[in-house]
Design an enzyme around this catalytic site. Structure first.
Site, PDB file in Angstrom:
ATOM      1  N   TRP A   1     -54.436 -26.993 -42.913  1.00 58.03           N
ATOM      2  CA  TRP A   1     -53.222 -27.277 -42.134  1.00 58.03           C
ATOM      3  C   TRP A   1     -51.970 -27.232 -42.992  1.00 58.03           C
ATOM      4  O   TRP A   1     -50.924 -26.749 -42.553  1.00 58.03           O
ATOM      5  CB  TRP A   1     -53.363 -28.605 -41.391  1.00 58.03           C
ATOM      6  CG  TRP A   1     -54.347 -28.469 -40.271  1.00 58.03           C
ATOM      7  CD1 TRP A   1     -55.589 -29.012 -40.173  1.00 58.03           C
ATOM      8  CD2 TRP A   1     -54.175 -27.660 -39.094  1.00 58.03           C
ATOM      9  NE1 TRP A   1     -56.202 -28.605 -39.018  1.00 58.03           N
ATOM     10  CE2 TRP A   1     -55.369 -27.778 -38.334  1.00 58.03           C
ATOM     11  CE3 TRP A   1     -53.145 -26.853 -38.618  1.00 58.03           C
ATOM     12  CZ2 TRP A   1     -55.538 -27.125 -37.113  1.00 58.03           C
ATOM     13  CZ3 TRP A   1     -53.317 -26.200 -37.400  1.00 58.03           C
ATOM     14  CH2 TRP A   1     -54.498 -26.340 -36.662  1.00 58.03           C
TER      15      TRP A   1
ATOM     16  N   ASP B   1     -47.068 -34.358 -42.034  1.00 55.04           N
ATOM     17  CA  ASP B   1     -47.876 -34.094 -40.845  1.00 55.04           C
ATOM     18  C   ASP B   1     -48.956 -35.171 -40.801  1.00 55.04           C
ATOM     19  O   ASP B   1     -49.851 -35.211 -41.644  1.00 55.04           O
ATOM     20  CB  ASP B   1     -48.499 -32.700 -40.953  1.00 55.04           C
ATOM     21  CG  ASP B   1     -49.452 -32.366 -39.807  1.00 55.04           C
ATOM     22  OD1 ASP B   1     -49.694 -33.228 -38.938  1.00 55.04           O
ATOM     23  OD2 ASP B   1     -49.968 -31.229 -39.789  1.00 55.04           O
TER      24      ASP B   1
ATOM     25  N   LYS C   1     -55.163 -36.308 -31.044  1.00 57.90           N
ATOM     26  CA  LYS C   1     -56.182 -36.996 -31.832  1.00 57.90           C
ATOM     27  C   LYS C   1     -56.277 -38.465 -31.387  1.00 57.90           C
ATOM     28  O   LYS C   1     -57.318 -38.922 -30.945  1.00 57.90           O
ATOM     29  CB  LYS C   1     -55.837 -36.951 -33.315  1.00 57.90           C
ATOM     30  CG  LYS C   1     -55.336 -35.616 -33.823  1.00 57.90           C
ATOM     31  CD  LYS C   1     -56.382 -34.537 -33.822  1.00 57.90           C
ATOM     32  CE  LYS C   1     -55.847 -33.280 -34.498  1.00 57.90           C
ATOM     33  NZ  LYS C   1     -56.856 -32.216 -34.607  1.00 57.90           N
TER      34      LYS C   1
END
Length: 362
Positions: free
Chosen positions: A101, A174, A198
């Protein structure tokens, strides 16, 4: 029958929240309409959005120095919006590369014309480690330091916030896979952002906390819906916002608050993760590749000693009501995601199944 859903996202949501949403689906706030059908400009929905923002601020301690934005495009949209709001083409930004990511964010910053300087790259460990504090230097003139606090795919979490290394440079984090799973010092960051899917709701929405002195710096060609200042001035409603996502976010935030807040979430999450790591570490049949100090409490990858048994393991898990345990295609093996809504019973069921599978197959 509800299963124990170990998906990395879209992920298991709290059952009380789902039941509340189901009970309100056809008639929200006695309107005779679903929340999916009401106007985002109406007083009921604007109050709903304002309540979600206020609850985020209570849970995180975010002051009025920060804007709270509900944005379309998920976290990936912010991979573009961040350089678009904080840099001009040719500017330098610093990055920690700890997995897929962060690598995607680096690639997008480069596509936006940013000189993306990778100040720490954990490729040599196959992204099973994080950089030591003090082991990297942010270049002079960097517009920001970017890192991914929790790499969902590799199960790696940064064990510290690199405030000393940033030396006054805004830190952009992030936090998608650990959002509101534990207390956070918002004041240490310039930007905190993450996808909701999430811990905080359905896929598609990003929630960004942005220090207000960083607003108003967007490039002239940044789309208005990703111009932070424009969206802040419009209370995230320049266009029709993701109304159902905001509604569910509000319910989940109150569930977190009613469950004891972020300190209680952290205590529960750490206990769940430690139980699973202990089961892995005390076995010769299972293993986890991540160095212990960098292990994630949210995403726990593990492999079997004999990979030829992977298919049988997953099939048996499905039969036992343990779903979405297959590891990411780039990593293989298994991955159990233990987000806020994963119950202690779910973790116990997984550990019991792993022990029985080892007993019969080792």
């Amino acid at each position: 029958m509800r299963v124990h859903n170990f998906s990395a996202g879209p992920a298991q949501l709290p059952l009380p929240v789902l039941e509340r949403a189901a009970s309100e689906l056809t008639d929200w706030r006695s309107s005779g309409m679903s929340v999916l059908e009401v106007s985002h400009r109406g007083k009921d929905f604007t109050a709903c959005a304002a309540d979600a923002e206020a609850t985020i601020r209570r849970l995180t301690g975010a002051s009025d120095d920060y804007a709270v934005l509900f944005l379309a495009g998920g976290a990936t949209g912010q991979f573009s919006a961040i350089p678009g709001n904080l840099t001009e083409r040719g500017d330098t930004a610093a990055f920690l590369n700890t997995g897929q990511w962060s690598a995607k964010a680096i690639k997008e910053a480069q596509r936006q014309g940013v000189d993306a300087v990778v100040v720490a790259d954990e490729a040599d460990s196959s992204y099973t480690t994080t950089p030591d504090a003090g082991s990297f230097t942010v270049p002079e003139g960097a517009r920001y330091l970017y890192y991914c606090a929790n790499e969902t795919i590799g199960g790696v979490a940064m064990p510290y916030v690199p405030t000393a290394e940033a030396a006054g440079v805004p830190i952009v984090a992030d936090v998608s896979s650990m959002y509101l799973s534990r207390p956070v010092d918002v004041d240490a960051f310039g930007v905190i952002f993450g996808g909701a899917q999430k811990n905080l709701g359905p896929a598609g929405m990003d929630i960004s906390l942005i220090r207000k002195d960083l607003l108003g710096r967007a490039r002239a060609d940044v789309p208005a819906i990703w111009d932070w200042k424009v969206m802040a001035e419009a209370d995230s409603m320049l266009n029709t916002p993701p109304t159902f996502s905001i509604y569910l976010l509000g319910l989940i935030l109150h569930w977190i608050e009613d469950s004891g807040g972020l300190a209680a979430m952290a205590e529960r999450n750490d206990a769940k993760a430690q139980r699973l790591y202990d089961a892995i570490d005390t076995s010769d049949f299972y293993s986890n590749p991540v160095e212990k100090r960098s292990r994630s409490a949210m995403n726990i990858p593990f492999t079997l000693a004999d990979p030829s048994l992977d298919t049988a393991f997953l099939a048996g898990a499905e039969d036992a009501g343990l779903t979405n345990l297959k590891g990411h295609r780039s990593v293989g093996g298994m991955r159990a995601s233990l987000y806020n809504a994963m119950t202690d019973d779910g973790v116990s069921a997984l550990i019991d199944y792993m022990a029985e599978f080892e007993r019969t197959r080792a």
